[in-house]
Structures are given as structure tokens and as C-alpha cells.
Design an enzyme around this catalytic site. Structure first.
Site, short mmCIF file in Angstrom:
data_model
loop_
_atom_site.label_atom_id
_atom_site.label_comp_id
_atom_site.label_asym_id
_atom_site.label_seq_id
_atom_site.Cartn_x
_atom_site.Cartn_y
_atom_site.Cartn_z
CG MET A 30 55.12 -13.26 -11.42
SD MET A 30 53.39 -13.79 -12.34
CE MET A 30 52.78 -14.14 -11.02
CG HIS A 37 57.26 -12.37 -2.66
ND1 HIS A 37 56.16 -12.25 -2.47
CD2 HIS A 37 57.27 -13.23 -3.95
CE1 HIS A 37 55.04 -12.29 -3.05
NE2 HIS A 37 55.63 -13.15 -4.35
N GLY A 147 58.21 -21.66 -2.99
CA GLY A 147 57.01 -21.53 -1.58
C GLY A 147 56.36 -23.00 -1.88
CG ASP A 150 52.68 -20.81 -6.08
OD1 ASP A 150 51.48 -19.87 -6.43
OD2 ASP A 150 52.65 -20.55 -5.05
CD GLN A 153 55.02 -21.95 -9.40
OE1 GLN A 153 54.23 -21.03 -10.19
NE2 GLN A 153 56.17 -20.81 -8.09
CB VAL A 176 54.64 -17.61 4.58
CG1 VAL A 176 54.60 -16.41 5.89
CG2 VAL A 176 56.37 -17.85 5.03
CB SER A 185 47.91 -14.78 -2.10
OG SER A 185 48.26 -14.36 -3.78
P1 AMP Z 1 55.02 -15.52 -6.85
O1 AMP Z 1 54.97 -13.84 -7.25
O2 AMP Z 1 53.36 -15.11 -6.44
O3 AMP Z 1 54.67 -16.48 -8.72
O4 AMP Z 1 55.75 -16.17 -6.43
C1 AMP Z 1 56.72 -16.26 -6.05
C2 AMP Z 1 57.38 -17.03 -5.24
O5 AMP Z 1 56.86 -17.44 -4.07
C3 AMP Z 1 56.91 -18.25 -5.70
O6 AMP Z 1 58.03 -20.15 -5.69
C4 AMP Z 1 55.88 -18.60 -4.87
O7 AMP Z 1 55.45 -20.31 -3.80
C5 AMP Z 1 56.29 -17.95 -3.10
N1 AMP Z 1 55.17 -16.96 -2.50
C6 AMP Z 1 53.86 -16.96 -2.76
N2 AMP Z 1 53.54 -16.73 -1.26
C7 AMP Z 1 53.81 -17.55 -1.01
C8 AMP Z 1 53.47 -18.34 0.51
N3 AMP Z 1 52.51 -17.82 0.86
N4 AMP Z 1 54.44 -19.02 0.94
C9 AMP Z 1 55.69 -18.97 0.52
N5 AMP Z 1 55.90 -18.65 -0.24
C10 AMP Z 1 55.18 -18.10 -1.26
#
Ligand code: AMP
Length: 304
Positions: A30, A37, A147, A150, A153, A176, A185
Site C-alpha cells: 500500500m 517494504h 512480511g 503481518d 495476513q 523489520v 509500519s
Molecule cells: P503494506 O504496505 O503495509 O500493506 O505492506 C506491504 C507488505 O510489506 C506486506 O507484505 C507487509 O507484511 C510488509 N511489511 C510491512 N511492514 C513490514 C515490516 N516492518 N517488516 C517486514 N515486512 C513488512
């Protein structure tokens, strides 16, 4: 790197890559990129010939009172990050492009979606699985990267991919964290300085729970209680849930024996944050995986 915005263009670019014998790696997001990411993009770049990253703030996974309108966006920053990570295509569909008039289909994974975040965010995972299934159909990746931040998810996507026989290898990548332990986040931007400081209690509590397991604690209720009591020291942090569940089925466990997920969500200021630790028992030895403190301190192996 090129930017594409239509389903037809995106499909054609991936068809061309595959026609050349290339394997497509895909990272759905997103946007508002941070090291979490970027670590997924690096994993995708290392293992595939052609890498696609999507940025789509998916309205169907937000509840009516959630932060869809406020969700942070930085298109140019994201484009610079994908460029720097050697991504081939940044896919930026509009809402109208993804949800054309008349759409009536939802992908629903039952059971796993009802607990944890599913309990406080009804419909959230239907939005996630539907958009991810659509994106898999458009991109046709050999591997897709998610990641462990989540964790629910990831479990839900794995279940969907297996149940629908989707020819995609779902790769889970390490969680991370900031150097003080806070899980990275996009929503951390909502935190003011006080809330940001207070939020570190969440990873601290998970760390303490992990230590208790390493010292021999196996009782799920005791682990839960330890986290609840620890987080109570930060009055501005309000727990939504703490659960101790089987890492694959997400069913609650009484005693820790196999792969276990200890997951929590909490409201801090304007943000709802999630965090977790997975505890495995290789050769019977409890081994917590809390992720990595910063991307640059060395990445762990992704699990396929
Ligand atoms: P999002 O943009 O929040 O929907 O996340 C997109 C992808 O990035 C998802 O697969 C998340 O699990 C991963 N992601 C977000 N934050 C982290 C993090 N701190 N460590 C690892 N992966 C992450």
C-alpha cells in the site's frame, strides 16, 4: 524502472517477461515505503528475473471508521525507493481500474480470518484476499513476497494460494524493526514523540514473553498475562488483543509445543499497531523469531 497504471499494460509487460523465459517476482503493497517494504523488494530482486511492485491503497480492506482517507502516501518517494532497489515495474492502478463497475466477486478464507485482527476488523481479510487474488491474476508471479510483520495476513494468503491451487510460491520475509524494537509500519507516522516512545512497550513485551518461553514457560495463559501486565505500564497504549495461536491454523493453543504465533494489536494515539513473535521448536529447543532490528544489520533468510 517503468510505471504502469492499467491492468492491460501490466499483464502485457509480465507476459513479455515470461515469454523471454523470465520468472516474475511480485511485492504487493500500500506504499509509503520503509525498510520493511524495501527488504521484500531486495528479496524479490535477488530471486527473480523481473520484479513488479504494486502500490494500491485498497479501499475494500478498510472499515468505515478506519484510516483510508488519511493513509499516508508519497508516490515520488516510493518511486525513488523502487528505482533504487532495481525494481522493473511500479504498478499504480487506480481504484476504478481495480474495481470495475459490476464487480460482484469476493475471495473469502474462512476460519483463519475470524480471530486476531479479523475480530476487530470485520471484512478486512476479504478485502485483502480479493485484491491479492486479482493482483496475482494480473501479474502472474512465480513468487510473491510478504512480511512476517503481518503474520495473520501471511497465513491467510498461504491458505488461499493452496486452496485455489494458485501457481505462486508465497515467500515470508523477516519482520523489520526500528533500532529500538518498534515494528516498522507506514502507520508509525501517526505517532507523536510521546506515543512513539510508549509504543516500544509492545516489542518489549513480546521480547519478555519470548524470554519466558526460552526459560521454560509453556503456558499460553501465563504468556498472555505477562504481555498484558507489561503493556499496562504504558497507560497511553491500549491493547486490542493478545493471542497465542498455532502459527499455521491460527487456532488458540493452551500449551506451547509446535510453531506458535504470539500476536498483538494495540491502539496508540491515532494509530492501531500490530506486532508479533513466532516461536518454533527445532529439536525441541524454543527459538523465538522477533525479526531484524534494521535492514542494514543483516537480513535473515526468507522462508519458502
Ligand atoms: P503494506 O504496505 O503495509 O500493506 O505492506 C506491504 C507488505 O510489506 C506486506 O507484505 C507487509 O507484511 C510488509 N511489511 C510491512 N511492514 C513490514 C515490516 N516492518 N517488516 C517486514 N515486512 C513488512
Amino acid at each position: 524502472m517503468i510505471r504502469l497504471a492499467t491492468v492491460a499494460e501490466m499483464r502485457a509487460a509480465c507476459d513479455a517477461a515470461r515469454a523471454d523465459g523470465g520468472r516474475v517476482g511480485f511485492v504487493p503493497t500500500m506504499g509509503f515505503f520503509h525498510e520493511g517494504h524495501r527488504s521484500l523488494m531486495r528479496a524479490a530482486r535477488a530471486e527473480n528475473d523481473f520484479v513488479v511492485v504494486s502500490v494500491f491503497v485498497n479501499p475494500t480492506q478498510f472499515g468505515p471508521d478506519e484510516d483510508l482517507a488519511a493513509y499516508p502516501r508519497d508516490l515520488e518517494g516510493d518511486a525513488a525507493a523502487t528505482e533504487a532497489e532495481g525494481v522493473d515495474v511500479l504498478f499504480l492502478p487506480t481504484v476504478d481500474e481495480m474495481y470495475r463497475d459490476g464487480a460482484r466477486t469476493t475471495v473469502h478464507v474462512s476460519g483463519l480470518t475470524e480471530r486476531l485482527c479479523g475480530a476487530s476488523r470485520p471484512g478486512h481479510f476479504d478485502g485483502v484476499t480479493t485484491v491479492v487474488a486479482k493482483l496475482f491474476s494480473i501479474v502472474g508471479p512465480s513468487r510473491a513476497y510478504f512480511g512476517r510483520k503481518d503474520a495473520q495476513q501471511l497465513a491467510v494468503i498461504r491458505r488461499m494460494t493452496t486452496d485455489l491451487d494458485l501457481p505462486v510460491d508465497v515467500v515470508g520475509c523477516p519482520l523489520v524493526r526500528e533500532t529500538d524494537g518498534l515494528a516498522r509500519s507506514s502507520r508509525n507516522v501517526y505517532l507523536d514523540a510521546d506515543d512513539r516512545q510508549a509504543a516500544t512497550i509492545l516489542s518489549g513485551a513480546l521480547y519478555m514473553a519470548s524470554e519466558a518461553v526460552v526459560r521454560g514457560q509453556r503456558d499460553a495463559a501465563a504468556i498472555r498475562q505477562l504481555i498484558v501486565e507489561t503493556v499496562a505500564h504504558a497507560p497511553q497504549v491500549r491493547l486490542d488483543y493478545v493471542e497465542v495461536v498455532d502459527a499455521a491454523t491460527l487456532e488458540p493453543v493452551d500449551q506451547l509445543a509446535g510453531d506458535t504465533l504470539v500476536a498483538l494489536a494495540a491502539f496508540v494515539g491515532k494509530a492501531r499497531l500490530i506486532d508479533n513473535v513466532t516461536i518454533t521448536f527445532p529439536a525441541g529447543v524454543p527459538t523465538p523469531d522477533l525479526g531484524v532490528l534494521t535492514a542494514s544489520t543483516g537480513m535473515q533468510e526468507a522462508d519458502h
